[in-house]
Design an enzyme around this catalytic site. Structure first.
Site, PDB file in Angstrom:
ATOM      1  N   ARG A 155       0.690  10.078  13.630  1.00  0.00           N
ATOM      2  CA  ARG A 155       1.034  10.480  12.832  1.00  0.00           C
ATOM      3  C   ARG A 155      -0.428  11.829  12.853  1.00  0.00           C
ATOM      4  O   ARG A 155      -1.379  12.274  13.615  1.00  0.00           O
ATOM      5  CB  ARG A 155       0.010   9.824  11.884  1.00  0.00           C
ATOM      6  CG  ARG A 155       0.000   9.729  10.275  1.00  0.00           C
ATOM      7  CD  ARG A 155      -1.113   9.329   9.457  1.00  0.00           C
ATOM      8  NE  ARG A 155      -0.673   7.912   9.956  1.00  0.00           N
ATOM      9  CZ  ARG A 155      -0.671   6.402   9.358  1.00  0.00           C
ATOM     10  NH1 ARG A 155      -2.473   5.860   9.412  1.00  0.00           N
ATOM     11  NH2 ARG A 155      -0.353   5.583   8.337  1.00  0.00           N
ATOM     12  N   GLY A 159      -1.754   0.580  23.106  1.00  0.00           N
ATOM     13  CA  GLY A 159      -2.678   2.210  22.648  1.00  0.00           C
ATOM     14  C   GLY A 159      -2.088   3.726  23.250  1.00  0.00           C
ATOM     15  O   GLY A 159      -3.323   4.206  22.692  1.00  0.00           O
ATOM     16  N   PRO A 215       2.585   2.972  12.105  1.00  0.00           N
ATOM     17  CA  PRO A 215       3.235   3.645  12.529  1.00  0.00           C
ATOM     18  C   PRO A 215       3.032   4.100  14.696  1.00  0.00           C
ATOM     19  O   PRO A 215       2.035   4.193  14.473  1.00  0.00           O
ATOM     20  CB  PRO A 215       2.463   5.018  11.647  1.00  0.00           C
ATOM     21  CG  PRO A 215       2.398   3.905  10.640  1.00  0.00           C
ATOM     22  CD  PRO A 215       1.965   2.733  11.358  1.00  0.00           C
ATOM     23  N   TYR A 223       0.773  -1.366  -0.038  1.00  0.00           N
ATOM     24  CA  TYR A 223      -0.156   0.273   0.341  1.00  0.00           C
ATOM     25  C   TYR A 223       0.921   0.709   0.187  1.00  0.00           C
ATOM     26  O   TYR A 223       0.978   2.504  -1.032  1.00  0.00           O
ATOM     27  CB  TYR A 223      -0.634   0.622   0.878  1.00  0.00           C
ATOM     28  CG  TYR A 223      -2.044   1.388   1.136  1.00  0.00           C
ATOM     29  CD1 TYR A 223      -3.535   1.129   0.739  1.00  0.00           C
ATOM     30  CD2 TYR A 223      -2.003   2.041   2.450  1.00  0.00           C
ATOM     31  CE1 TYR A 223      -4.021   2.338   0.763  1.00  0.00           C
ATOM     32  CE2 TYR A 223      -2.265   2.829   2.782  1.00  0.00           C
ATOM     33  CZ  TYR A 223      -3.814   2.968   1.445  1.00  0.00           C
ATOM     34  OH  TYR A 223      -4.681   4.340   1.455  1.00  0.00           O
TER      35      TYR A 223
HETATM   36  P1  NAD Z   1     -12.372   1.586   0.641  1.00  0.00           P
HETATM   37  O1  NAD Z   1     -11.870   0.349   0.460  1.00  0.00           O
HETATM   38  O2  NAD Z   1     -13.722   2.108   1.573  1.00  0.00           O
HETATM   39  O3  NAD Z   1     -12.955   1.907  -0.820  1.00  0.00           O
HETATM   40  C1  NAD Z   1     -12.252   2.247  -1.718  1.00  0.00           C
HETATM   41  C2  NAD Z   1     -12.917   1.688  -3.426  1.00  0.00           C
HETATM   42  O4  NAD Z   1     -11.876   1.051  -3.884  1.00  0.00           O
HETATM   43  C3  NAD Z   1     -13.981   0.301  -3.150  1.00  0.00           C
HETATM   44  O5  NAD Z   1     -14.759   0.909  -3.457  1.00  0.00           O
HETATM   45  C4  NAD Z   1     -13.197  -0.153  -3.541  1.00  0.00           C
HETATM   46  O6  NAD Z   1     -14.398  -1.347  -4.148  1.00  0.00           O
HETATM   47  C5  NAD Z   1     -12.775  -0.257  -4.796  1.00  0.00           C
HETATM   48  N1  NAD Z   1     -11.963  -0.804  -5.205  1.00  0.00           N
HETATM   49  C6  NAD Z   1     -10.686  -1.201  -4.700  1.00  0.00           C
HETATM   50  N2  NAD Z   1      -9.585  -2.018  -5.771  1.00  0.00           N
HETATM   51  C7  NAD Z   1     -10.069  -1.672  -7.188  1.00  0.00           C
HETATM   52  C8  NAD Z   1      -9.684  -1.487  -8.054  1.00  0.00           C
HETATM   53  N3  NAD Z   1      -8.791  -2.399  -8.574  1.00  0.00           N
HETATM   54  N4  NAD Z   1     -10.638  -1.530  -9.405  1.00  0.00           N
HETATM   55  C9  NAD Z   1     -11.825  -1.137  -9.012  1.00  0.00           C
HETATM   56  N5  NAD Z   1     -12.013  -0.963  -8.050  1.00  0.00           N
HETATM   57  C10 NAD Z   1     -11.485  -0.752  -6.421  1.00  0.00           C
HETATM   58  O7  NAD Z   1     -11.548   2.933   1.097  1.00  0.00           O
HETATM   59  P2  NAD Z   1     -12.018   4.591   1.399  1.00  0.00           P
HETATM   60  O8  NAD Z   1     -11.231   4.679   2.949  1.00  0.00           O
HETATM   61  O9  NAD Z   1     -12.542   4.884   0.824  1.00  0.00           O
HETATM   62  O10 NAD Z   1     -10.745   5.059   0.715  1.00  0.00           O
HETATM   63  C11 NAD Z   1     -10.548   5.297  -0.900  1.00  0.00           C
HETATM   64  C12 NAD Z   1      -9.184   5.944  -1.170  1.00  0.00           C
HETATM   65  O11 NAD Z   1      -8.612   6.665  -0.056  1.00  0.00           O
HETATM   66  C13 NAD Z   1      -7.871   4.985  -1.771  1.00  0.00           C
HETATM   67  O12 NAD Z   1      -7.288   5.115  -2.513  1.00  0.00           O
HETATM   68  C14 NAD Z   1      -7.367   5.473  -0.117  1.00  0.00           C
HETATM   69  O13 NAD Z   1      -6.116   4.840  -0.366  1.00  0.00           O
HETATM   70  C15 NAD Z   1      -6.960   6.416  -0.145  1.00  0.00           C
HETATM   71  N6  NAD Z   1      -7.134   7.527   1.744  1.00  0.00           N
HETATM   72  C16 NAD Z   1      -7.918   7.113   2.488  1.00  0.00           C
HETATM   73  C17 NAD Z   1      -8.091   7.244   4.441  1.00  0.00           C
HETATM   74  C18 NAD Z   1      -9.308   7.041   4.910  1.00  0.00           C
HETATM   75  O14 NAD Z   1      -8.476   7.352   6.367  1.00  0.00           O
HETATM   76  N7  NAD Z   1     -10.227   6.347   4.574  1.00  0.00           N
HETATM   77  C19 NAD Z   1      -6.827   7.134   3.971  1.00  0.00           C
HETATM   78  C20 NAD Z   1      -5.934   8.108   2.781  1.00  0.00           C
HETATM   79  C21 NAD Z   1      -5.794   7.654   1.894  1.00  0.00           C
HETATM   80  N1  UDP Z   2      -5.844  -0.588  15.831  1.00  0.00           N
HETATM   81  C1  UDP Z   2      -6.417  -0.686  16.974  1.00  0.00           C
HETATM   82  N2  UDP Z   2      -7.238  -1.561  16.405  1.00  0.00           N
HETATM   83  C2  UDP Z   2      -8.018  -1.959  15.937  1.00  0.00           C
HETATM   84  C3  UDP Z   2      -7.117  -1.009  14.423  1.00  0.00           C
HETATM   85  C4  UDP Z   2      -6.771  -0.531  14.975  1.00  0.00           C
HETATM   86  O1  UDP Z   2      -5.951  -0.665  18.088  1.00  0.00           O
HETATM   87  O2  UDP Z   2      -9.071  -3.006  16.553  1.00  0.00           O
HETATM   88  C5  UDP Z   2      -5.208   0.439  15.924  1.00  0.00           C
HETATM   89  C6  UDP Z   2      -4.099   0.489  14.856  1.00  0.00           C
HETATM   90  O3  UDP Z   2      -3.651  -0.736  15.102  1.00  0.00           O
HETATM   91  C7  UDP Z   2      -3.040   1.599  14.540  1.00  0.00           C
HETATM   92  C8  UDP Z   2      -4.868   2.802  14.879  1.00  0.00           C
HETATM   93  O4  UDP Z   2      -5.421   1.610  15.245  1.00  0.00           O
HETATM   94  O5  UDP Z   2      -2.382   1.966  14.817  1.00  0.00           O
HETATM   95  C9  UDP Z   2      -5.214   2.698  13.021  1.00  0.00           C
HETATM   96  O6  UDP Z   2      -5.519   1.806  12.750  1.00  0.00           O
HETATM   97  P1  UDP Z   2      -5.874   1.565  11.483  1.00  0.00           P
HETATM   98  O7  UDP Z   2      -5.847   0.297  10.727  1.00  0.00           O
HETATM   99  O8  UDP Z   2      -7.639   2.374  11.468  1.00  0.00           O
HETATM  100  O9  UDP Z   2      -5.464   2.912  10.288  1.00  0.00           O
HETATM  101  P2  UDP Z   2      -3.676   3.542   9.818  1.00  0.00           P
HETATM  102  O10 UDP Z   2      -2.965   2.254  10.951  1.00  0.00           O
HETATM  103  O11 UDP Z   2      -3.742   2.609   8.963  1.00  0.00           O
HETATM  104  O12 UDP Z   2      -3.608   4.404  10.086  1.00  0.00           O
END
Ligand code: NAD
Ligand code: UDP
Length: 318
Positions: A280, A212, A277, A150
């Protein structure tokens, strides 16, 4: 004025579905493209028929790993699973989605003359050694770890976007999205906000990974979508952080959820995933200055709305 056509990849996902609805409300013709791996048309609630019947909304089931020919004025490229549980399920597919998928969407943007916004991530900073993280920080990413499909995938996606901009003049926008939450997260999403809220609502102990004390900065989805739209409308082709800069520990998050539910929540401690991480928090100076971006939904309000959503989805009325 002619109606703008906007392609949203990942449009049935958590953020994508909110974005599609906002663009639709603003009068755009929306093409929602998704393979429905983690997304679902149910994220449009009862509105799907209405959207389609309007003639301004189209759903295309497609995998961005394969090329596709579509005409659009703007592309929001969000397709990629975002939860560690889902992006690690098939890590090679995640890399292909980030690299080939972004390559195909940049190629589409080039041919169609469309502006394209890449949904990148705070994960490009890895386990950051600079805090908070400004866009100028190059990051601290393990290139061979469980999260790298990722993290590195998104880093290559950013590289591709910058090279298409430099070499082919493609009009790119790059959003580095920090942890975002809200209604339409899937119950089985696996990220901390949905896990904690669903566990607490169902009377289960919440699963705290590690001690945590690790921190995150949580942004409510409407604020994030507002930032994406502002960035798309800007003329800035370099990465911009988007999120909320309020930073809390996961134990503090448990406390916030307890306050929202008005009940005591028990905790169970589990192993910290590799490369998780420690801290953040976005440095939002650039977004504030460039986009007049200002997240307005505080954590308590956002958790309240998210709890209400999961209560409905889980059929819990207490
Ligand atoms: P999500 O998993 O709910 O949505 C991702 C969508 O992409 C889903 O609908 C999934 O079916 C679709 N998808 C995955 N692989 C695909 C493929 N190969 N072809 C077509 N569709 C595909 O996640 P989200 O939280 O809505 O995230 C959306 C975007 O934002 C992502 O690119 C993610 O990396 C980015 N992002 C999200 C967060 C967050 O906190 N939600 C943080 C950083 C970046
Ligand atoms: N985390 C947790 N319990 C859970 C899911 C996640 O304590 O059931 C922690 C995880 O280890 C991380 C933080 O919560 O430190 C945020 O995790 P998340 O998967 O939401 O996002 P990301 O790590 O991608 O920022």
């Amino acid at each position: 004025m002619s109606v703008k056509t906007v392609l949203v990849t990942g449009g049935t996902g958590f953020i994508g579905s909110h974005l599609c609805l906002r663009l639709f409300e603003e009068g755009a013709r929306v093409i929602c493209l998704d393979n429905c791996f983690t997304g679902s048309l149910e994220n449009f609630g009862g509105r799907y028929q209405e959207l389609v019947l309007s003639g301004r909304f189209e759903f295309i089931r497609h995998d961005v790993v394969d090329p596709i020919k579509i005409e659009a004025d703007e592309i929001y490229h969000l397709a990629c699973p975002a939860s560690p549980v889902h992006y690690q399920y098939n890590s090679i597919k995640t890399i292909k989605t980030n690299v080939l998928g972004t390559y195909h969407m940049l190629g589409l943007a080039k041919r169609a003359g469309a502006r394209i916004l890449l949904a990148s991530t705070s994960e490009v900073y890895g386990d950051p050694q600079v805090h908070p993280q400004p866009e100028s920080y190059w990051g601290h990413v393990n290139p061979i770890g469980l999260r790298s499909c990722y993290d590195e995938g998104k880093r290559v996606a950013e590289t591709l976007a910058c090279d298409y901009h430099r070499q082919n003049g493609v009009d790119v926008r790059i959003a580095r999205i920090f942890n975002t939450y809200g209604p339409s997260m899937a119950v089985d999403d696996g990220r901390v906000m949905s896990n904690f809220i669903c566990q607490a609502l169902q009377g289960q102990p919440v699963t705290v990974y590690g001690d945590g004390k690790q921190t995150r900065s949580f942004c409510y989805v409407s604020d994030l979508v507002d930032g994406l739209c502002r960035l798309m409308a800007s003329d800035y082709a370099q990465p911009v952080n988007l999120g909320n800069d309020g930073e809390i520990t996961m134990l503090e998050l448990v406390g916030s959820i307890e306050s929202s539910l008005g009940v005591k929540v028990s905790t169970v401690y589990e192993a910290l995933p590799a490369d998780d991480p420690v801290h953040r928090r976005p440095d939002l100076t650039l977004a504030r200055k460039l986009l007049a971006y200002a997240p307005v939904v505080g954590l308590d309000e956002g958790i309240g709305k998210t709890v209400a959503y999961f209560r409905r989805i889980l059929g819990i009325d207490r």
